[in-house]
Design a protein around this motif. Structure first.
Motif, PDB file in Angstrom:
ATOM      1  N   ARG A  14       9.638 129.956 -21.963  1.00  0.00           N
ATOM      2  CA  ARG A  14      10.221 129.439 -23.206  1.00  0.00           C
ATOM      3  C   ARG A  14      10.539 127.957 -23.044  1.00  0.00           C
ATOM      4  NH1 ARG A  14      15.038 131.438 -25.195  1.00  0.00           N
ATOM      5  NH2 ARG A  14      14.253 131.414 -27.330  1.00  0.00           N
ATOM      6  N   PRO A  15      10.399 127.184 -24.125  1.00  0.00           N
ATOM      7  CA  PRO A  15      10.639 125.744 -24.025  1.00  0.00           C
ATOM      8  C   PRO A  15      12.102 125.336 -24.175  1.00  0.00           C
ATOM      9  CG  PRO A  15       9.852 126.292 -26.210  1.00  0.00           C
ATOM     10  CD  PRO A  15       9.846 127.578 -25.431  1.00  0.00           C
ATOM     11  N   HIS A  16      12.973 126.277 -24.522  1.00  0.00           N
ATOM     12  CA  HIS A  16      14.359 125.915 -24.828  1.00  0.00           C
ATOM     13  C   HIS A  16      15.071 125.278 -23.640  1.00  0.00           C
ATOM     14  CE1 HIS A  16      13.158 128.729 -27.949  1.00  0.00           C
ATOM     15  NE2 HIS A  16      14.213 128.390 -28.671  1.00  0.00           N
ATOM     16  N   SER A  49      16.781 120.286 -32.771  1.00  0.00           N
ATOM     17  CA  SER A  49      16.241 120.566 -31.433  1.00  0.00           C
ATOM     18  C   SER A  49      15.765 122.014 -31.323  1.00  0.00           C
ATOM     19  CB  SER A  49      17.298 120.256 -30.369  1.00  0.00           C
ATOM     20  OG  SER A  49      18.519 120.917 -30.630  1.00  0.00           O
ATOM     21  N   VAL A 100      20.134 122.954 -26.685  1.00  0.00           N
ATOM     22  CA  VAL A 100      19.497 122.781 -27.991  1.00  0.00           C
ATOM     23  C   VAL A 100      20.425 123.329 -29.064  1.00  0.00           C
ATOM     24  CG1 VAL A 100      17.165 122.860 -27.055  1.00  0.00           C
ATOM     25  CG2 VAL A 100      18.270 124.978 -27.770  1.00  0.00           C
ATOM     26  N   TRP A 114      12.307 122.119 -32.893  1.00  0.00           N
ATOM     27  CA  TRP A 114      11.300 121.575 -31.983  1.00  0.00           C
ATOM     28  C   TRP A 114      10.934 122.614 -30.927  1.00  0.00           C
ATOM     29  CZ3 TRP A 114       8.208 117.808 -32.922  1.00  0.00           C
ATOM     30  CH2 TRP A 114       8.615 116.708 -33.686  1.00  0.00           C
ATOM     31  N   ALA A 115      11.946 123.311 -30.396  1.00  0.00           N
ATOM     32  CA  ALA A 115      11.672 124.347 -29.397  1.00  0.00           C
ATOM     33  C   ALA A 115      10.811 125.458 -30.001  1.00  0.00           C
ATOM     34  CB  ALA A 115      12.985 124.911 -28.857  1.00  0.00           C
ATOM     35  N   GLU A 116      11.125 125.863 -31.229  1.00  0.00           N
ATOM     36  CA  GLU A 116      10.337 126.907 -31.886  1.00  0.00           C
ATOM     37  C   GLU A 116       8.910 126.440 -32.153  1.00  0.00           C
ATOM     38  OE1 GLU A 116      12.740 127.672 -35.275  1.00  0.00           O
ATOM     39  OE2 GLU A 116      14.059 129.098 -34.236  1.00  0.00           O
ATOM     40  N   HIS A 133       6.480 121.273 -18.137  1.00  0.00           N
ATOM     41  CA  HIS A 133       7.523 120.264 -18.300  1.00  0.00           C
ATOM     42  C   HIS A 133       7.403 119.253 -17.165  1.00  0.00           C
ATOM     43  CE1 HIS A 133      12.130 119.259 -18.136  1.00  0.00           C
ATOM     44  NE2 HIS A 133      11.413 118.257 -18.641  1.00  0.00           N
ATOM     45  N   GLU A 171       7.052 126.872 -29.137  1.00  0.00           N
ATOM     46  CA  GLU A 171       6.939 128.282 -28.770  1.00  0.00           C
ATOM     47  C   GLU A 171       5.950 129.034 -29.663  1.00  0.00           C
ATOM     48  OE1 GLU A 171      10.206 131.576 -27.312  1.00  0.00           O
ATOM     49  OE2 GLU A 171      10.553 130.531 -29.208  1.00  0.00           O
ATOM     50  N   LEU A 190      13.651 121.766 -22.951  1.00  0.00           N
ATOM     51  CA  LEU A 190      14.112 120.802 -23.946  1.00  0.00           C
ATOM     52  C   LEU A 190      15.588 120.478 -23.740  1.00  0.00           C
ATOM     53  CD1 LEU A 190      13.326 119.106 -26.341  1.00  0.00           C
ATOM     54  CD2 LEU A 190      13.734 121.057 -27.841  1.00  0.00           C
TER      55      LEU A 190
END
Length: 280
Positions: free
Chosen positions: A11-13, A56, A24, A59-61, A85, A64, A16
């Motif tokens: 996951r990018p959360h 934010s 976020v 952006w994470a979603e 990352h 994803e 980020l």
């Protein structure tokens, strides 16, 4: 510049959040001064006449989404950790880069990492975040828009390091020392120079926040002027006056910044006169 490649995640959360230096949030909008660069295909998500600021979390979603669109996409080793990352940090004594310089560095590093291919708009989704002093983070999803899995080059770290050296040279940054050497002696910036830099950034006609606000006010004035009725024309006129005042403020800030960095002529007190004491 020192590049660092993080372990890939699902996951990018978290990536980020690390780039921002804070969790976020669904309430924090990230402007173009924070998300300084992104994959070219993102322009299709935002119409030309719409200025959208995503939070934010949004952006994470966005990063994803390929997981949801392609639930069976995986690497040849059946690895589903698609979030890549990387971050690059400047030398502590480096100058502060401008927004366009950060954006250029982000695009060059993304190409070096293989996540951006010039001319290909439907590749990996990625964004570059500049939220902490002297640091930029690139977060990408390795799943292409067509569901294909993108395999980073095996020598990705070497490519990033080589590109970082070229960016240092092109932007006149302090190079990473490859061996023991004498540290360069750099004069510490004065308080006036630091304040002048802040004022110059505020007044910048291209990327300064006042220029952005002025552009929005002028855009609103033009749209209201096209509305029927005298009330719209009067409101548009008031907005144009506000835009002019903002421009005057930019010029005043720029002038003030120039005065701050002007060398001052030190006032030397006259030498004390030595007088002979007469004995009475």
């Amino acid at each position: 510049m020192i590049p660092r490649l993080h372990e890939r995640t699902h996951r990018p959360h978290d990536s980020l959040a690390e780039a921002l230096g804070r969790p976020v949030s669904p309430n924090e909008g990230l402007t173009e001064y924070t998300v300084v660069a992104h994959w070219p295909g993102l322009d299709y998500f935002t119409p030309d006449d719409e200025q959208k600021i995503w939070t934010s979390v949004q952006w994470a979603e966005h990063l994803e989404d390929p997981y949801l669109e392609h639930p069976f996409a995986a690497s040849p080793n059946d690895d589903r950790r698609a979030i890549l990352h990387l971050d690059v940090r400047l030398h502590p004594d480096d100058r502060e880069l401008t927004g366009p310089e950060w954006a250029e560095a982000a695009h060059r590093l993304s190409r070096a990492a293989g996540i951006e291919i010039p001319g290909k708009e439907h590749g990996c989704r990625w964004i570059a975040v500049q939220a902490q002093p002297g640091r930029i983070d690139v977060v990408a999803n390795l799943i292409h828009l067509d569901g294909a899995w993108h395999a980073p080059p095996a020598d990705i770290l070497r490519r990033l390091s080589d590109e970082a050296r070229r960016i240092e040279q092109d932007l006149h940054l302090i190079p990473v020392r490859t061996g023991p050497s004498r540290p360069a002696i750099r004069p510490a910036p004065t308080a006036s120079a630091q304040l002048a830099s802040v004022l110059t950034q505020l007044a910048d006609e291209q990327i300064g926040p006042l220029a952005t606000v002025r552009g929005l006010v002028e855009h609103t004035a033009h749209r209201i002027a096209r509305q029927p009725g005298a009330a719209g024309i009067d409101t548009a006129h008031r907005l144009e006056l506000i835009a002019r005042r903002l421009h005057a403020n930019q010029q005043d800030l720029d002038t003030t910044a120039a005065h701050l960095v002007q060398p001052r002529v030190a006032t030397v007190p006259p030498a004390a006169r030595h007088t002979a004491h007469r004995s009475l």
